[in-house]
Design an enzyme around this catalytic site. Structure first.
Site, mmCIF file in Angstrom:
data_model
loop_
_atom_site.group_PDB
_atom_site.id
_atom_site.type_symbol
_atom_site.label_atom_id
_atom_site.label_comp_id
_atom_site.label_asym_id
_atom_site.label_seq_id
_atom_site.Cartn_x
_atom_site.Cartn_y
_atom_site.Cartn_z
ATOM 1 N N CYS A 31 46.265 49.391 61.920
ATOM 2 C CA CYS A 31 47.614 49.703 61.626
ATOM 3 C C CYS A 31 48.017 50.690 62.281
ATOM 4 C CB CYS A 31 47.662 50.048 60.172
ATOM 5 S SG CYS A 31 47.232 48.599 59.228
ATOM 6 N N HIS A 49 53.626 54.234 58.681
ATOM 7 C CA HIS A 49 52.991 52.954 58.447
ATOM 8 C C HIS A 49 53.225 52.384 57.159
ATOM 9 C CE1 HIS A 49 50.575 49.398 58.348
ATOM 10 N NE2 HIS A 49 49.400 49.878 57.445
ATOM 11 N N ASN A 52 52.870 44.692 54.486
ATOM 12 C CA ASN A 52 52.230 45.497 55.341
ATOM 13 C C ASN A 52 51.897 44.584 56.865
ATOM 14 O OD1 ASN A 52 50.078 46.552 57.106
ATOM 15 N ND2 ASN A 52 48.535 47.291 55.556
HETATM 16 N N1 ACO Z 1 47.645 41.389 40.312
HETATM 17 C C1 ACO Z 1 47.567 41.611 39.395
HETATM 18 N N2 ACO Z 1 46.512 42.494 38.850
HETATM 19 C C2 ACO Z 1 45.667 42.802 39.947
HETATM 20 C C3 ACO Z 1 45.975 42.560 41.085
HETATM 21 C C4 ACO Z 1 47.087 41.826 41.514
HETATM 22 N N3 ACO Z 1 47.307 41.235 42.733
HETATM 23 N N4 ACO Z 1 45.036 42.975 42.119
HETATM 24 C C5 ACO Z 1 44.329 43.950 41.074
HETATM 25 N N5 ACO Z 1 44.718 43.849 39.831
HETATM 26 C C6 ACO Z 1 44.063 44.466 38.648
HETATM 27 C C7 ACO Z 1 42.590 44.735 38.826
HETATM 28 O O1 ACO Z 1 41.516 43.381 38.363
HETATM 29 C C8 ACO Z 1 42.383 45.871 37.716
HETATM 30 O O2 ACO Z 1 42.291 45.443 36.491
HETATM 31 P P1 ACO Z 1 41.427 46.055 35.415
HETATM 32 O O3 ACO Z 1 41.833 47.415 35.201
HETATM 33 O O4 ACO Z 1 41.446 45.369 34.131
HETATM 34 O O5 ACO Z 1 40.035 46.056 35.994
HETATM 35 C C9 ACO Z 1 43.740 46.553 37.909
HETATM 36 O O6 ACO Z 1 44.568 45.459 38.447
HETATM 37 C C10 ACO Z 1 43.793 47.825 38.864
HETATM 38 O O7 ACO Z 1 43.236 47.557 40.050
HETATM 39 P P2 ACO Z 1 42.965 48.396 41.420
HETATM 40 O O8 ACO Z 1 42.319 47.544 42.324
HETATM 41 O O9 ACO Z 1 42.727 49.704 40.964
HETATM 42 O O10 ACO Z 1 44.639 48.523 41.544
HETATM 43 P P3 ACO Z 1 45.402 49.696 42.690
HETATM 44 O O11 ACO Z 1 46.345 50.379 41.856
HETATM 45 O O12 ACO Z 1 44.264 50.542 43.551
HETATM 46 O O13 ACO Z 1 46.170 48.557 43.390
HETATM 47 C C11 ACO Z 1 45.995 47.838 45.965
HETATM 48 C C12 ACO Z 1 45.322 47.643 44.599
HETATM 49 C C13 ACO Z 1 47.378 47.626 45.839
HETATM 50 C C14 ACO Z 1 45.193 46.981 46.822
HETATM 51 C C15 ACO Z 1 45.934 49.493 46.226
HETATM 52 O O14 ACO Z 1 44.546 49.747 46.138
HETATM 53 C C16 ACO Z 1 46.245 49.693 47.681
HETATM 54 O O15 ACO Z 1 47.370 49.626 48.139
HETATM 55 N N6 ACO Z 1 44.993 50.126 48.575
HETATM 56 C C17 ACO Z 1 45.570 50.439 49.995
HETATM 57 C C18 ACO Z 1 45.583 49.162 50.856
HETATM 58 C C19 ACO Z 1 45.991 49.470 52.171
HETATM 59 O O16 ACO Z 1 46.894 50.276 52.349
HETATM 60 N N7 ACO Z 1 45.401 48.609 52.970
HETATM 61 C C20 ACO Z 1 46.023 48.616 54.498
HETATM 62 C C21 ACO Z 1 45.555 49.798 55.357
HETATM 63 S S1 ACO Z 1 46.071 49.293 56.979
HETATM 64 C C22 ACO Z 1 45.291 48.350 57.851
HETATM 65 O O17 ACO Z 1 44.188 48.746 58.671
HETATM 66 C C23 ACO Z 1 45.395 46.879 57.631
#
Ligand code: ACO
Length: 310
Positions: A109, A234, A264
């Site tokens: 990215c 990004h 993304n």
């Molecule tokens: N829908 C509903 N619930 C969900 C989902 C979903 N899609 N995904 C996770 N949950 C639940 C989990 O099971 C968890 O439940 P629990 O508390 O009962 O265990 C709760 O929601 C929280 O999960 P987290 O993983 O802690 O959620 P978070 O707020 O961290 O959001 C996300 C997850 C959106 C993936 C976030 O961590 C994120 O955006 N990370 C960065 C990702 C990113 O930017 N990647 C690209 C980098 S660039 C590249 O090179 C491609």
């Protein structure tokens, strides 16, 4: 050259829209959860890296004063080339009906900002112009049944033409390219497999490296956040941008965002947001524009430019 102008910008998105509600058919999630945690409402799927790169390039050329035959170099930032080998950039040149220097840059990215520095290097070596593209078909490496990754990614492409000129004022004022390969395991896709991501870890590291990279560039250029007209980050997650902005002192008014409609799009995300900002008339010659990207590798990159356009 004494500087460069952005001679044209173009963008291309696939027609097929995948909304958060559509995703509920494949995974246990909700529109509300995805919007609140990421800021994303929908993303595009389908088409291909080659088609999106070509269409974005055609639009950028059409909006410029150049003919395709005058393009001297194509730099294509992508994580999803059509094939492992060859790169996709020569095929883009072929679709444009030209032969020229053409190669891919792979820095996930952060790829478009890496590509910008490569393009600037070519101009400094005497090239008259560079067609810099970011294009991705991330649906090829995304598992849409995995709620940890399937909610985030989408396809798209955008192109920017940098043209050197004796009387142009556009230039890179400060830049930072960096990586930490020890973090490779928190976000990767193996040959033939989909994205694997430790979302929380990526999130935390992203906020940290955006802050340090942007601060470094601002320090080197002796520029304050308020001096910058447009920041194009990004487009991964609106919460990453908001958290980093709180630390850096940027406002959302200064910021180009499209992730609500695109998700993304990796190396395509910064140029897609830039294309929209430019066509909306948000930048003028003399303005300072800051780009910051981060992604798998981990890689990250920032570049502060003085904008010039015909
Ligand atoms: N829908 C509903 N619930 C969900 C989902 C979903 N899609 N995904 C996770 N949950 C639940 C989990 O099971 C968890 O439940 P629990 O508390 O009962 O265990 C709760 O929601 C929280 O999960 P987290 O993983 O802690 O959620 P978070 O707020 O961290 O959001 C996300 C997850 C959106 C993936 C976030 O961590 C994120 O955006 N990370 C960065 C990702 C990113 O930017 N990647 C690209 C980098 S660039 C590249 O090179 C491609």
């Amino acid at each position: 050259m004494s500087g460069f102008r952005i001679a044209g910008v173009g963008a291309a998105l696939p027609d097929k829209i995948l909304t958060n509600n559509d995703l509920k058919e494949f995974m246990d999630t909700s529109d509300e959860w995805i919007k609140e945690r990421t800021g994303i409402s929908e993303r595009r799927v389908g088409s291909s890296t080659l088609e999106l790169a070509t269409n974005a390039a055609l639009q950028a050329i059409e909006r410029s004063h150049l003919e395709a035959s005058q393009i001297e170099n194509i730099v294509l930032a992508t994580t999803t080339p059509e094939q492992l080998c060859p790169g996709t950039a020569p095929a883009v040149a072929n679709n444009l009906g030209i032969q020229c220097g053409a190669f891919d840059v792979q820095a996930a990215c952060a790829g478009w900002v890496y590509g910008l520095m490569v393009a600037n290097g070519l101009l400094l070596q005497g090239a008259k112009n560079v067609l810099l593209i970011g294009a991705e078909a991330l649906d090829k490496i995304t598992d849409f049944t995995d709620r940890g990754t399937g909610i985030l990614f989408g396809n798209g492409g955008a192109a920017t033409i940098l043209e050197a000129s004796e009387d142009a004022t556009g230039k890179i004022l400060a830049w930072d390219l960096d990586s930490n390969g020890a973090l490779g395991s928190i976000l990767y896709a193996d040959h033939g497999s989909n994205f694997h991501m430790e979302g929380r870890e990526v999130f935390k590291k992203a906020v940290t490296v955006i802050e340090s990279s942007v601060n470094k560039v601002l320090r080197e250029a002796d520029v304050k956040p308020a001096d910058i007209k447009l920041v194009v980050p990004h487009q991964a997650n609106i919460r990453i941008i908001e958290l980093a902005w709180r630390k850096l002192g940027f406002t959302m008014d200064q910021t180009a965002t499209v992730l609500e409609r695109t998700g993304n799009t990796s190396a395509a995300s910064i140029p897609i947001a830039l294309e929209e900002a430019v066509t909306e008339g948000r930048v003028e010659p003399g303005d300072l524009v800051l780009f910051v990207g981060f992604g798998a590798g981990m890689t990250w990159a920032s570049a502060l430019i003085e904008w010039d356009a015909p």
